[in-house]
Design a protein around this motif. Structure first.
Motif, PDB file in Angstrom:
ATOM      1  N   LEU A 108      -8.776  -2.586   0.203  1.00 30.78           N
ATOM      2  CA  LEU A 108      -9.949  -2.317   0.776  1.00 30.78           C
ATOM      3  C   LEU A 108     -10.998  -2.005  -0.336  1.00 30.78           C
ATOM      4  N   THR A 109     -12.421  -2.599  -0.599  1.00 35.46           N
ATOM      5  CA  THR A 109     -13.082  -2.333  -1.511  1.00 35.46           C
ATOM      6  C   THR A 109     -13.752  -0.948  -1.357  1.00 35.46           C
ATOM      7  N   GLY A 110     -14.040  -0.588  -0.200  1.00 38.14           N
ATOM      8  CA  GLY A 110     -14.873   0.770   0.058  1.00 38.14           C
ATOM      9  C   GLY A 110     -14.741   1.234   1.558  1.00 38.14           C
ATOM     10  N   LEU A 111     -15.091   2.395   1.717  1.00 42.18           N
ATOM     11  CA  LEU A 111     -14.652   3.095   3.047  1.00 42.18           C
ATOM     12  C   LEU A 111     -15.994   2.547   3.900  1.00 42.18           C
ATOM     13  N   PHE A 117     -12.366  -4.292   7.764  1.00 42.00           N
ATOM     14  CA  PHE A 117     -11.015  -4.273   7.158  1.00 42.00           C
ATOM     15  C   PHE A 117      -9.956  -4.104   8.181  1.00 42.00           C
ATOM     16  N   LEU A 118     -10.003  -3.316   9.025  1.00 41.54           N
ATOM     17  CA  LEU A 118      -9.334  -2.750  10.304  1.00 41.54           C
ATOM     18  C   LEU A 118      -9.394  -3.883  11.313  1.00 41.54           C
ATOM     19  N   GLU A 140      -2.521   0.777   6.947  1.00 42.69           N
ATOM     20  CA  GLU A 140      -3.961   1.377   7.106  1.00 42.69           C
ATOM     21  C   GLU A 140      -4.425   2.604   6.205  1.00 42.69           C
ATOM     22  N   GLU A 141      -3.425   3.409   5.884  1.00 42.61           N
ATOM     23  CA  GLU A 141      -3.559   4.741   5.272  1.00 42.61           C
ATOM     24  C   GLU A 141      -4.068   4.311   3.933  1.00 42.61           C
ATOM     25  N   ASP A 225      -8.989 -15.531   6.171  1.00 43.01           N
ATOM     26  CA  ASP A 225      -9.767 -14.236   6.138  1.00 43.01           C
ATOM     27  C   ASP A 225     -10.348 -14.371   7.653  1.00 43.01           C
ATOM     28  N   LEU A 226      -9.772 -13.206   8.302  1.00 43.61           N
ATOM     29  CA  LEU A 226     -10.148 -12.993   9.962  1.00 43.61           C
ATOM     30  C   LEU A 226     -10.832 -11.710   9.985  1.00 43.61           C
ATOM     31  N   ASP A 227     -11.845 -11.477   9.051  1.00 38.11           N
ATOM     32  CA  ASP A 227     -12.559 -10.133   9.154  1.00 38.11           C
ATOM     33  C   ASP A 227     -13.733 -10.385   9.978  1.00 38.11           C
ATOM     34  N   ALA A 228     -14.221 -11.531  10.476  1.00 39.73           N
ATOM     35  CA  ALA A 228     -15.391 -11.735  11.222  1.00 39.73           C
ATOM     36  C   ALA A 228     -15.031 -12.613  12.273  1.00 39.73           C
TER      37      ALA A 228
END
Length: 348
Positions: A108-111, A117-118, A140-141, A225-228
């Motif tokens: 993950l690049t950033g919060l 990401f999830l 996930e953590e 890539d299934l982020d969207a």
């Protein structure tokens, strides 16, 4: 004289087996030719289906048995990160090693991107199939996902890969049409997935679309890539919008464009939503890239002209379903296969 007569009889007996041998050789050549030609058209997925593991398990490379997805502890202890091989808005990707296997470790690049990401992780877990890259483990953590590594990279590299001398034997219209059919098969799977109708939203131009897919070592395509992947639910009248910014260009479907032109500035809250038919609009452009410009590719385009024209209908409801497009691709593939094999048999 008797001896000469005996020699003539001997010759006739020897000539009969020669004729039979020639016929057998020709029959064997036909069988071998049939098998070789068939290899051009049989999808490598047929052997992969039998290798699928139960949900929550994976197998890759030369692994004989299925293993459970790796846990946080196993990812931390057993995975060795090597070098960065890619980066997007949501994840950085590193070539890594696990148990002598090359794997892709995504971080993950950033919060602020954690929700995306999830979402991508949930899609990856739930949509495991021959159409999607193999999930090896996740945490996930720590914001990490481990997947199978495919050294040929994204579909963007297709031309460069096929132009290499060692891949000349697969740089044919047969293999390219098979790839196009596999691409449509992935779209069809997403539109009829276990999680409902999903739209491939990270596809606002051709390079971005190609980057969502990987080319495997046996020259198949898998979604990576299934982020969207937003949900369309026609029964509940739930439609989607791919992002919150104005889209432009002729690669995206007409209904994805701001309908008011320059009359008023873009406003996301009044931009109309749309359904999965935006994916259908893009199929001809992606397929044209996959078919390339090898000998025979224009012949394939001719046979796909009508279905591609239907995909480009300005009215979304008039576009075919992904299943209809896939059925047409398969019909063309089999028809051209039969034509090539028939012509080859006539030459023999």
């Amino acid at each position: 004289m008797g001896q000469q007569h005996g020699n003539r009889k001997g010759l006739s007996h020897r000539e009969i087996p020669r004729g039979i041998g020639l016929l057998l050789a020709m029959a064997l050549m036909n069988v071998l030719l049939y098998l070789c030609l068939n290899q051009f058209f049989i999808s490598p997925r047929s052997t992969e289906d039998a290798r699928r593991c139960p949900h929550g398990y994976f197998r890759m490379g030369q692994m004989r048995n299925c293993s459970r997805w790796l846990s946080c502890e196993e990812l931390r202890k057993e995975v060795r990160q090597l070098r960065r091989i890619g980066e997007g808005a949501v994840k950085r990707v590193f070539l890594s090693e696990w148990n002598e296997h090359k794997v892709a470790l995504s971080r993950l690049t950033g919060l602020e991107m954690k929700d995306d990401f999830l979402h991508g992780l949930q899609m990856l877990k739930s949509l495991q199939s021959e159409h999607v890259v193999t999930l090896v483990g996740y945490c996930e953590e720590d914001g990490t996902i481990l997947t199978e590594y495919h050294p040929l990279g994204s579909l963007s590299n297709l031309e460069a890969t096929l132009n290499l001398p060692k891949y000349q034997d697969v740089n044919t219209w047969q293999h390219r049409l098979q790839l196009a059919a596999e691409y449509v098969g992935i779209i069809n799977y997403l539109h009829n997935s276990p999680l409902g109708t999903r739209v491939m939203c990270d596809s606002n131009d051709l390079p971005k679309t190609l980057s969502q897919y990987l080319l495997t070592s046996n020259f198949s395509i898998v979604a990576n890539d299934l982020d969207a992947l937003p949900l369309v639910d026609h029964d509940s009248r739930v439609l989607v919008k791919c992002g919150h910014r104005e889209l432009q260009g002729d690669f995206v479907a007409p209904e994805q464009l701001w309908p008011y032109g320059g009359e008023r500035p873009f406003q996301d809250d009044i931009m109309p939503s749309y359904d999965e038919k935006v994916d259908i609009w893009k199929i001809p452009d992606v397929s044209s890239f996959l078919l390339g410009h090898v000998e025979g590719s224009d012949m394939v385009r001719f046979h796909l002209f009508d279905i591609h024209k239907a995909c480009k209908s300005q009215i979304p409801a008039e576009r075919p379903t992904a299943q209809h497009v896939l059925d047409t691709y398969r019909k063309v593939l089999h028809s051209l296969r039969d034509t090539v094999m028939s012509q080859t048999k006539e030459m023999l």
